[in-house]
Scaffold this motif. Structure first.
Motif, short mmCIF file in Angstrom:
data_model
loop_
_atom_site.label_atom_id
_atom_site.label_comp_id
_atom_site.label_asym_id
_atom_site.label_seq_id
_atom_site.Cartn_x
_atom_site.Cartn_y
_atom_site.Cartn_z
N VAL A 123 95.39 79.22 49.23
CA VAL A 123 95.86 77.97 49.81
C VAL A 123 97.33 78.15 50.17
CG1 VAL A 123 96.26 75.51 49.44
CG2 VAL A 123 94.19 76.60 48.51
N GLN A 124 97.69 77.81 51.39
CA GLN A 124 99.06 78.00 51.89
C GLN A 124 99.69 76.65 52.24
OE1 GLN A 124 97.86 80.54 55.20
NE2 GLN A 124 98.76 82.34 54.21
N PRO A 125 100.21 75.94 51.24
CA PRO A 125 100.83 74.64 51.53
C PRO A 125 102.19 74.80 52.22
CG PRO A 125 100.26 74.88 49.19
CD PRO A 125 100.22 76.24 49.81
N GLY A 126 102.52 73.80 53.01
CA GLY A 126 103.85 73.72 53.58
C GLY A 126 104.79 73.01 52.62
N GLY A 127 105.87 72.43 53.14
CA GLY A 127 106.83 71.73 52.30
C GLY A 127 106.35 70.33 51.97
N TYR A 128 106.09 70.08 50.71
CA TYR A 128 105.67 68.76 50.25
C TYR A 128 106.78 68.17 49.38
CZ TYR A 128 100.94 69.29 52.02
OH TYR A 128 99.86 69.43 52.86
N PRO A 129 107.66 67.38 49.98
CA PRO A 129 108.85 66.89 49.26
C PRO A 129 108.55 66.03 48.05
CG PRO A 129 109.08 66.62 51.64
CD PRO A 129 107.66 66.95 51.37
N THR A 130 107.36 65.44 47.97
CA THR A 130 107.08 64.55 46.86
C THR A 130 106.66 65.30 45.60
OG1 THR A 130 104.89 64.24 47.85
CG2 THR A 130 106.51 62.52 48.22
N THR A 131 106.56 66.61 45.66
CA THR A 131 106.34 67.38 44.44
C THR A 131 107.70 67.74 43.85
OG1 THR A 131 106.21 69.45 45.68
CG2 THR A 131 104.14 68.31 45.27
N ASP A 132 107.70 68.51 42.76
CA ASP A 132 108.95 68.71 42.02
C ASP A 132 109.57 70.09 42.23
OD1 ASP A 132 106.95 70.10 40.81
OD2 ASP A 132 107.41 69.47 38.77
N ILE A 133 109.35 70.68 43.41
CA ILE A 133 109.83 72.04 43.65
C ILE A 133 111.36 72.11 43.57
CG2 ILE A 133 109.84 71.71 46.16
CD1 ILE A 133 109.12 74.65 46.45
N ILE A 134 112.06 71.06 44.02
CA ILE A 134 113.51 71.07 44.00
C ILE A 134 114.03 70.78 42.60
CG2 ILE A 134 115.58 69.92 44.86
CD1 ILE A 134 114.29 71.76 46.86
N ALA A 135 113.43 69.82 41.93
CA ALA A 135 113.90 69.42 40.60
C ALA A 135 113.86 70.57 39.60
CB ALA A 135 113.08 68.25 40.09
N LYS A 136 112.88 71.46 39.77
CA LYS A 136 112.70 72.54 38.79
C LYS A 136 113.11 73.91 39.33
CE LYS A 136 109.03 70.29 36.15
NZ LYS A 136 107.64 70.43 35.60
N GLN A 137 113.80 73.96 40.44
CA GLN A 137 114.18 75.25 41.01
C GLN A 137 115.27 75.93 40.18
OE1 GLN A 137 116.57 75.53 44.55
NE2 GLN A 137 117.08 73.36 44.46
N LEU A 138 115.35 77.23 40.34
CA LEU A 138 116.41 77.99 39.68
C LEU A 138 117.74 77.76 40.38
CD1 LEU A 138 114.84 81.53 39.00
CD2 LEU A 138 115.28 79.71 37.35
N THR A 139 118.80 77.63 39.59
CA THR A 139 120.15 77.55 40.15
C THR A 139 120.72 78.96 40.24
OG1 THR A 139 120.51 75.39 39.15
CG2 THR A 139 122.47 76.63 39.82
N PRO A 140 121.19 79.38 41.41
CA PRO A 140 121.72 80.74 41.55
C PRO A 140 122.79 81.06 40.51
CG PRO A 140 121.56 79.67 43.70
CD PRO A 140 121.28 78.61 42.67
N ALA A 141 122.71 82.26 39.95
CA ALA A 141 123.64 82.66 38.89
C ALA A 141 125.00 83.07 39.43
CB ALA A 141 123.02 83.82 38.09
N ASN A 142 125.05 83.46 40.71
CA ASN A 142 126.31 84.01 41.26
C ASN A 142 126.73 83.25 42.51
OD1 ASN A 142 126.19 86.14 39.30
ND2 ASN A 142 124.66 87.14 40.59
N LEU A 143 127.02 81.96 42.35
CA LEU A 143 127.39 81.14 43.50
C LEU A 143 128.71 81.57 44.13
CD1 LEU A 143 126.37 77.57 42.28
CD2 LEU A 143 125.45 78.80 44.26
#
Length: 319
Positions: A212-232
């Motif tokens: 299954v190849q979903p596109g961007g579904y903003p109502t899921t929690d992909i942003i809330a739980k994403q990794l924060t880059p270690a070397n900004l």
């Protein structure tokens, strides 16, 4: 004059038919393992499949700690809706955790595992250079290696029953390689390719592997739980337009009035589960918007190329 109906015979006929219908319906119900069930697509899929009468083993990490509330709410939902959902502790990055979980599930399911849905995943938005090697490894551990661990854990049961279904949540980004999502895209492309090769290897065994190849579904929690880059700090080496693109990419996952409904992904997965073995397409893109024709074209070309090469190597193998 019409003859009176024999009520006793009618009673036995109705009950006999009902018993056969219930037995038939139960035979269509499946034991399903679903990873990443605490939120997003996983939560919706667990509920959707359970509503259809399937037994869902909803797995997630940290059932007694950080996911305790999610586990409790899902169990309560199952009680309130008379659904068969069993929450099971499972960490896809741990061989020991997977072994314990699958053993427990197989025992509860009398050794019959019909479907595995690999949904657990981790996202990351940022410059490739800004993520540490440890973070990239974490992304691949969850999105690729963990999924493969689960596949290998359930296949012995599916081989024994000569049937089964593997569903992998890949992404439309497996075909569209966006900057600022490099590690995530690479992982999704990797699991997409792995699931495709499982498809060719397993189809003669009565086991389907689909993607299954979903596109961007903003109502899921992909942003809330994403990794924060270690070397900004490395962003200082990049132009303003490149950094602005990062914000634009992140904006794809910000909810809006036109955001697609993630329930349609859960419904698609449920439809795939109900489709007979051997009749399922390899790829199922959904919610990818205007790029759908291009994704479909790339999928079709990939399948055609693989089929041609496989047939040339072994003419007896179906393309």
């Amino acid at each position: 004059m019409r003859k009176p109906v024999n009520k006793l015979l009618l009673y036995f006929f109705i009950n006999s038919y009902t018993d056969r219908y219930i037995k038939f319906s139960k035979s269509q119900m499946k034991n399903i393992i679903l990873s990443g069930s605490s939120s997003g697509f996983g939560l919706l899929t667990a509920q959707t499949l359970a509503k259809q009468g399937h037994t869902v083993f909803a797995t997630m990490r940290n059932v007694s700690t950080t996911n305790a509330a999610a586990a409790h709410q899902l169990r309560q939902w199952a009680v309130d809706n008379n659904a068969d959902i069993q929450v099971v502790e499972l960490d896809v990055t741990s061989d020991a955790s997977i072994k314990t979980a699958i053993t427990e599930i197989a025992d509860k399911a009398s050794g019959k595992i019909d479907v595995l849905i690999n949904n657990a995943g981790i996202a990351a938005i940022g410059l490739n250079e800004s993520f540490s090697s440890e973070q990239v490894n974490q992304i691949f551990q969850v999105n690729v290696i963990g999924a493969d661990r689960l596949i290998k854990a359930v296949l012995p049961y599916m081989h024994q029953q000569k049937s089964g279904l593997l569903i992998q949540l890949s992404s439309g980004l497996a075909r569209l390689h966006l900057p600022h999502m490099g590690a995530y895209v690479a992982a999704k492309a990797a699991i997409d390719a792995l699931a495709e090769t499982y498809h060719y290897e397993l189809r003669s065994s009565g086991i389907d592997s689909v993607i299954v190849q979903p596109g961007g579904y903003p109502t899921t929690d992909i942003i809330a739980k994403q990794l924060t880059p270690a070397n900004l700090s490395v962003e200082a080496n990049y132009s303003d337009d490149t950094l602005q693109l990062k914000s634009a990419v992140a904006g794809l996952f910000v909810p809006s009035e036109t955001s697609p409904d993630p329930q349609e992904v859960a419904d698609l997965i449920a439809d795939i589960v109900e489709t007979p073995t051997g009749q399922r397409s390899i790829w199922h893109p959904i919610g990818v918007g205007a790029i759908l024709p291009y994704v479909q074209q790339l999928n079709a070309g990939t399948e055609q190329l693989a089929g041609a090469v496989i047939s040339s190597l072994s003419p007896e193998v179906p393309a």
